[in-house]
Design a protein around this motif. Structure first.
Motif, short mmCIF file in Angstrom:
data_model
loop_
_atom_site.label_atom_id
_atom_site.label_comp_id
_atom_site.label_asym_id
_atom_site.label_seq_id
_atom_site.Cartn_x
_atom_site.Cartn_y
_atom_site.Cartn_z
N GLY A 65 16.51 22.81 1.75
CA GLY A 65 16.17 21.49 1.00
C GLY A 65 14.72 21.27 0.83
N ALA A 66 14.31 20.05 0.35
CA ALA A 66 12.89 19.83 0.12
C ALA A 66 12.77 18.36 0.55
N LEU A 67 11.35 18.07 1.37
CA LEU A 67 10.90 16.94 1.42
C LEU A 67 9.84 16.87 0.54
N ILE A 68 9.98 15.95 -0.45
CA ILE A 68 8.80 16.09 -1.72
C ILE A 68 7.81 14.67 -1.29
N ILE A 69 6.66 14.97 -1.40
CA ILE A 69 5.75 14.00 -1.44
C ILE A 69 5.02 13.85 -2.64
N THR A 70 5.07 12.80 -3.29
CA THR A 70 4.11 12.70 -4.82
C THR A 70 3.11 11.71 -4.48
N THR A 71 2.06 12.19 -4.56
CA THR A 71 0.64 11.20 -4.28
C THR A 71 0.73 10.06 -5.70
N LYS A 72 0.07 9.09 -5.32
CA LYS A 72 -0.24 8.34 -6.52
C LYS A 72 -0.85 8.66 -7.90
N ASN A 73 -0.35 8.09 -8.97
CA ASN A 73 -0.84 8.28 -10.24
C ASN A 73 -1.87 7.19 -10.67
N PRO A 74 -2.80 7.47 -11.48
CA PRO A 74 -3.54 6.62 -12.27
C PRO A 74 -2.81 5.64 -13.12
N SER A 75 -3.27 4.16 -12.98
CA SER A 75 -2.56 3.30 -13.81
C SER A 75 -3.55 3.05 -15.15
N LYS A 76 -2.94 2.73 -16.22
CA LYS A 76 -3.57 2.61 -17.38
C LYS A 76 -4.06 1.07 -17.55
N GLY A 77 -5.30 0.81 -17.68
CA GLY A 77 -5.77 -0.45 -18.15
C GLY A 77 -6.74 -0.84 -17.33
N ALA A 78 -7.38 -2.15 -16.93
CA ALA A 78 -8.43 -2.51 -16.60
C ALA A 78 -8.59 -1.94 -15.10
N PHE A 79 -9.79 -2.05 -14.69
CA PHE A 79 -10.17 -1.55 -13.20
C PHE A 79 -9.47 -2.48 -12.06
N HIS A 80 -8.96 -1.60 -11.15
CA HIS A 80 -7.79 -2.30 -10.23
C HIS A 80 -8.61 -1.62 -8.80
N LEU A 81 -8.71 -2.75 -7.98
CA LEU A 81 -9.17 -2.17 -6.52
C LEU A 81 -8.09 -2.80 -5.45
N SER A 82 -7.96 -2.01 -4.68
CA SER A 82 -7.11 -2.42 -3.39
C SER A 82 -7.93 -2.18 -2.17
N LEU A 83 -8.07 -3.14 -1.40
CA LEU A 83 -8.63 -2.71 0.22
C LEU A 83 -7.74 -3.30 1.12
N THR A 84 -7.46 -2.31 1.94
CA THR A 84 -6.39 -2.76 3.22
C THR A 84 -6.88 -2.27 4.45
N GLY A 85 -6.94 -3.30 5.46
CA GLY A 85 -7.41 -2.92 6.78
C GLY A 85 -6.24 -3.44 7.84
N GLN A 86 -6.00 -2.60 8.94
CA GLN A 86 -5.00 -2.96 9.95
C GLN A 86 -5.48 -2.46 11.38
N PHE A 87 -5.34 -3.45 12.34
CA PHE A 87 -5.64 -3.18 13.47
C PHE A 87 -4.60 -3.39 14.56
N GLY A 88 -4.15 -2.47 15.43
CA GLY A 88 -3.13 -2.60 16.18
C GLY A 88 -3.22 -2.12 17.50
N VAL A 89 -2.23 -2.68 18.63
CA VAL A 89 -2.54 -2.46 19.93
C VAL A 89 -1.24 -1.67 20.46
N GLN A 90 -1.41 -0.76 20.92
CA GLN A 90 -0.18 0.21 21.58
C GLN A 90 -0.03 0.14 22.98
N SER A 91 1.30 0.33 23.41
CA SER A 91 1.41 0.29 24.84
C SER A 91 2.63 1.23 25.20
N MET A 92 2.95 1.60 26.36
CA MET A 92 3.75 2.75 26.67
C MET A 92 5.26 2.02 26.72
N ILE A 93 6.44 2.98 26.49
CA ILE A 93 7.67 2.48 26.54
C ILE A 93 8.31 3.16 27.33
#
Length: 992
Positions: free
Chosen positions: A206-234
């Motif tokens: 079988g196959a695990l198929i990963i497809t990356t994003k395609n361009p979008s047609k139209g006006a300039f589009h920008l996306s900015l994402t920031g994440q911060f997390g705190v990890q602890s042991m289980i």
């Protein structure tokens, strides 16, 4: 249509998706009215303006939305409304490995897909954690809480119908799993023979198929994402305190009729810590590991373009810090740390009306850091932390030297803070070019395409480690000052560079496609040839190749027939055995489109029966390095002399196992029967798949072989296994007013039968593996603990053990021959239908989004094999290792009726720790895998105050709650491995 009066003000609007693409076909109604209008191909619509009027927006692929018209919106220009895609994108086409797509209604295989929004809810160095519990028919189990540096996947087991699927990213077969989820469009698991036929000699998996994003047609589009997390042991394991350890080690020694280590004065000092340098109590986990660590992730992507060219560019950064404590005095980092920098881009170019080109590039830099320790990596340091008892030595002596002794001669804190560091890095580059030419002017429906791809990876490491000696404090009788004895050694810092690996991948494909529709008849045919070359370090290249033909036909989108044939080649098999043939056929029937179903059409939108049969293969990865050809090595002792009377000759012998000149790929006959059903305007959807796969020519070592020549026999294609099971996927999504809600659940069960294995002759059927589930676990059956009465009455025990006593494990004498031996082994685990599930539910209301994902498994067995946890007091040099609080319920004469563990023993008790059912525990569990809460600022606020920038705030939690059948260890991550992490994160996203 809405009546429009030219004398009245008009409300004009354009509807876009979250990527600024226009959405056509949106139905616009005034709330409470039946008249409607629709957006055109550019997303525009107009309606009569009336202050306070509520208009509703509906589209099968997007969330329902209501808009209230107000004064600020009355204008003759253009307003913008943004729609959000459904949380469950059930109607999307099924994407193939090379970017091609097939309408879901015409797809006959077994597939499950997730999209970007689900992937980005999890903060992780790999996308696999985000896939857990989401894909039907793919079980992902996390066995390590933190990644190692050797590969993209050193934390998870992947299993789909008994196989580990092949990872394909934009047509390239590479295990690139540490990638930025923001750059991914979709991830799909395709499990049946027809869908995986493009893999040729690897199509069984079988196959695990990963497809990356395609361009979008139209006006300039920008996306900015920031994440911060705190990890602890289980599920942090709890060691015995020093006083508990001293008491229970004495008990263990006494049980073994050995001299005890500690007297009452020792025990008292451990208990009150009146002499911490001679009687320390150091919880090494608390001493060396922090309670929390941080992680962060950032992504910036832009997209746009017009008719001639469109582009998409993504920049990503991810960081994870480990839990090891550090010393700020160091000028270098000794903590575990992972950093990833990634850039990906895709450009689509319409060169002419008939000729298109797509260029994809991905570059990735990964940097890992870990404590120097003993120079072998952080996992060995963790193991030492788990196995060193609290009273082994003090962290430091009164004179500030490192504590230690003859047995523990490398101080753990010195290893963690002051032993230097190991820095690894890997650099990946992947480039792909897709060309397509449409020959419709010559032959209508005919086109040709070409794919060329190059990928490379280089891995290296720098090791700068050092070691400090340790000192044992001794208080001599009558002496005022203590004396110190040095152990271990002092080693200056090493400076070593290692070129670990070099990998190169080259792929080429050429295909001809023919697609035509004649009235109700739809034809599609493809002839495809591909080849790839893989180079790993200094090995000879691997060269797999395929020639594939596919044919599809459907009548009136009601009856479907699909055929696929692949001729597959691999150069590392013996000559004359390098080509294999694989094929698949699929049939489908959508009953809902029959005339006799017309009375049900309002409630039944689809009721498609489908079936796939195919012959597939599993080779290439399991063939070894030219295992069909015998290799030899030169030795100095007597063996086979080669040469002539004119020379002294050479003494040689076979290297490794004997060669198998007949080795070939494993094979399978796979059957998949499925049902796709949709009801109530596709609000309720159900998919059920049943599979029955027979694997044969499996590589196994014969059980009847005897190494008379002193050399191992090779694996041979002799095994047979049947695997069968069911996958179920059920979804419901709807809205009540402005409240959009959904529920999605998936459930899978897997079973197997070992049809043939070349076993040794056994005297009893319960010893035979053939006929039982593949992977069934055999061992002794434990029936509590021996009593004095059992031993007095001659209860059967194992021969060769002299100190068997009450409190030892009582094993069942299966064959009633009066002794416990290998003929008393039987199935003790792994024989039940393994089942796993996921449940995803959530809602959206006026910009507020909420979702939670539950994941779990049952009929799952785990074997607790780590004797540090289950027995404790293992021999380490001239001393004994750590023990844990689970041992508090060991057998003693006082609690013999309620004990769950055998009597204590020091240095290892082989009798009690036979492979037996005592240590086989239920691995059933369910876990709150992810919970997500977000809020998007209203568009009106964004346009009025933020210049049109859309803002979303969100918070997520991972692994917040777990319920398991046993609580000694985490149900997935084994003891002494890096523990599973709980993570709480927050972030923000900007779009314009």
């Amino acid at each position: 249509m809405m009546a429009q009066d030219k004398g009245n003000a008009m409300y004009t609007c354009r509807i876009l998706d979250q990527a600024n693409n226009p959405v056509s076909g949106v139905v616009i109604r005034a709330k409470g009215e039946n008249a409607f209008s629709q957006t055109n191909s550019e997303g525009f619509f107009s309606c009569e303006y009336e202050k306070g009027k509520i208009i509703t927006l509906t589209h099968p692929d997007y969330l329902y939305k209501e808009i209230t018209l107000n004064v600020s919106q009355e204008n003759s220009g253009e307003n913008l409304i943004y729609l959000t895609e459904n949380a469950l994108q059930n109607n999307q086409p099924v994407t193939g490995p090379y970017g091609e797509s097939k309408p879901k209604d015409a797809f006959l295989g077994a597939s499950s897909t997730v999209y970007t929004d689900d992937l980005t809810k999890t903060v992780s160095s790999t996308i696999l954690e985000a896939l857990q519990g989401r894909l039907t028919g793919l079980y992902i189990s996390q066995y390590r809480g933190t990644r190692l540096t050797e590969s993209d996947n050193s934390q998870f087991f992947l299993n789909s119908r008994g196989n580990s699927p092949i990872v394909v990213i934009d047509g390239v077969q590479r295990d690139l799993l540490s990638i930025d989820p923001e750059a991914i469009e979709s991830v799909s698991i395709q499990k049946d023979a027809l869908s995986s036929m493009f893999l040729g000699m690897r199509s069984s998996r079988g196959a695990l198929i990963i497809t990356t994003k395609n361009p979008s047609k139209g006006a300039f589009h920008l996306s900015l994402t920031g994440q911060f997390g705190v990890q602890s042991m289980i599920n942090k394991p709890k060691p015995l305190s020093a006083s508990q350890y001293a008491y229970m080690l004495n008990e263990a020694l006494s049980n073994d009729h050995k001299e005890i280590f500690y007297n009452y004065d020792d025990y008292a000092k451990y208990l009150d810590q009146s002499s911490p340098f001679t009687h320390p109590d150091v919880n090494w986990q608390n001493e060396l590991l922090n309670d929390h660590a941080t992680t962060q992730s950032y992504n910036l992507n832009v997209s746009g373009g017009e008719r001639v060219a469109q582009y998409y560019i993504s920049l990503g950064y991810h960081n994870e810090n480990g839990l090891f404590k550090t010393d700020p005095a160091n000028s270098y980092n000794t903590n575990f740390q992972f950093e990833r920098y990634m850039i990906s881009s895709k450009v689509n170019i319409n060169v002419t009306e008939d000729f298109t080109a797509s260029l994809t590039a991905l570059a990735r830099l990964q940097e890992n850091n870990q404590p120097g320790g003993t120079g072998t990596g952080y996992s060995d340091l963790l193991n030492a932390i788990y196995t060193t008892p609290n009273n082994a030595y003090p962290v430091k002596n009164p004179n500030d030297s490192w504590g230690g002794n003859l047995t523990f001669n490398n101080n753990l804190k010195a290893q963690t803070l002051h032993s230097g560091y190991i820095a690894d890095n890997s650099r990946d580059i992947l480039g792909t070019m897709n060309l397509k030419y449409d020959f419709h002017k010559v032959v209508k429906g005919l086109s040709a395409r070409f794919i060329g791809s190059v990928s490379t990876q280089n891995r290296s490491s720098v090791t700068r480690t050092k070691r400090a000696p340790v000192y044992q404090l001794k208080l001599e009788e009558g002496s005022v000052e203590p004396s110190y004895t040095m152990y271990g050694s002092s080693s200056p810092q090493s400076n070593n560079f290692f070129a670990k690996s070099n990998y190169q991948y080259m792929y080429g494909q050429f295909a001809m496609d023919y697609t035509r529709r004649f009235d109700k008849h739809n034809f599609q045919a493809t002839l495809l040839g591909d080849t790839r070359t893989e180079l790993v370090n200094n090995e000879l290249p691997k060269i797999p190749s395929n020639v594939m033909e596919t044919l599809s036909y459907d009548y009136d989108d009601k009856y479907f027939v699909q055929l696929a044939l692949t001729e597959s080649y691999y150069n590392r098999y013996a000559e004359g055995r390098r080509w294999g043939t694989f094929h698949a056929v699929g049939l489908g029937w959508d009953i809902s489109k029959e005339n006799f179903m017309s009375s049900f059409n309002k409630n039944i939108n689809q009721f498609k029966l489908r079936g796939v049969y195919g012959k597939t293969g599993n080779g290439i990865d399991n063939t070894g390095y030219y295992d069909w050809r015998q290799t030899f090595e030169q030795i100095t002792t007597a063996a086979y002399p080669q040469g002539s009377s004119m020379s002294n000759g050479y003494f040689t012998r076979e290297y490794g196992a004997l060669a198998n000149p007949f080795i070939t790929w494993e094979k399978s006959q796979k059957v998949n029967l499925g049902l796709d059903a949709s009801f109530f305007n596709r609000r309720l959807q159900l998919t059920v798949d049943y599979y029955n796969d027979k694997y044969y020519d499996l590589l196994q070592t014969r059980g009847k072989n005897i190494e008379l020549m002193g050399i191992s026999f090779p694996t041979e294609n002799i095994g047979k296994v049947r695997r069968f099971g069911t996958d179920v996927w059920l979804t419901y999504q709807d809205h009540v007013g402005s409240l959009n809600y959904y529920l999605s659940a998936n459930w899978s069960t897997e079973q197997s039968r070992l049809l043939f294995k070349d076993e040794q002759n056994v005297p009893y059927d319960y010893l035979r593996e053939t006929g039982r589930p593949a992977g069934a676990l055999f061992g002794l059956v434990a029936d509590g603990f021996l009593t004095a009465g059992d031993l007095k009455n001659g209860y059967p025990v194992m021969e060769g053990y002299e100190n068997i006593q009450p409190g030892d494990v009582k094993y069942v004498d299966m064959n009633k021959d009066g002794t416990i031996d290998e003929f008393d082994r039987t199935v003790i685990g792994g024989d039940k239908p393994f089942s796993y599930f996921g449940a995803n539910l959530g809602f959206e209301w006026r910009g507020v989004e909420f979702s939670m994902l539950w994941q779990g498994a049952y009929n799952r067995d785990i074997y607790l094999s780590d004797r540090t946890l289950t027995e404790g007091f293992q021999s380490i040099g001239q001393s004994y290792g750590q023990a844990y609080q689970v041992l508090l319920n060991r057998w003693t004469p006082e609690n013999a009726a309620t004990a769950t563990l055998p009597r204590l023993s020091a240095g290892g008790n082989g009798y009690n720790h036979q492979y037996s059912s005592l240590w086989m525990k239920s691995g059933n569990f369910y876990r709150l895998k992810n919970i997500h809460l977000a809020y998007s600022l209203p568009v009106s606020v964004s346009q009025r105050l933020l210049g049109g920038v859309r803002v979303k705030l969100f918070v997520s939690g991972q692994n917040l709650f777990t319920k398991s059948a046993q609580n000694w260890v985490d149900p997935e991550v084994s003891f002494t491995s890096a523990p599973l992490q709980r993570c709480v994160s927050t972030g923000i996203n900007f779009k314009f």
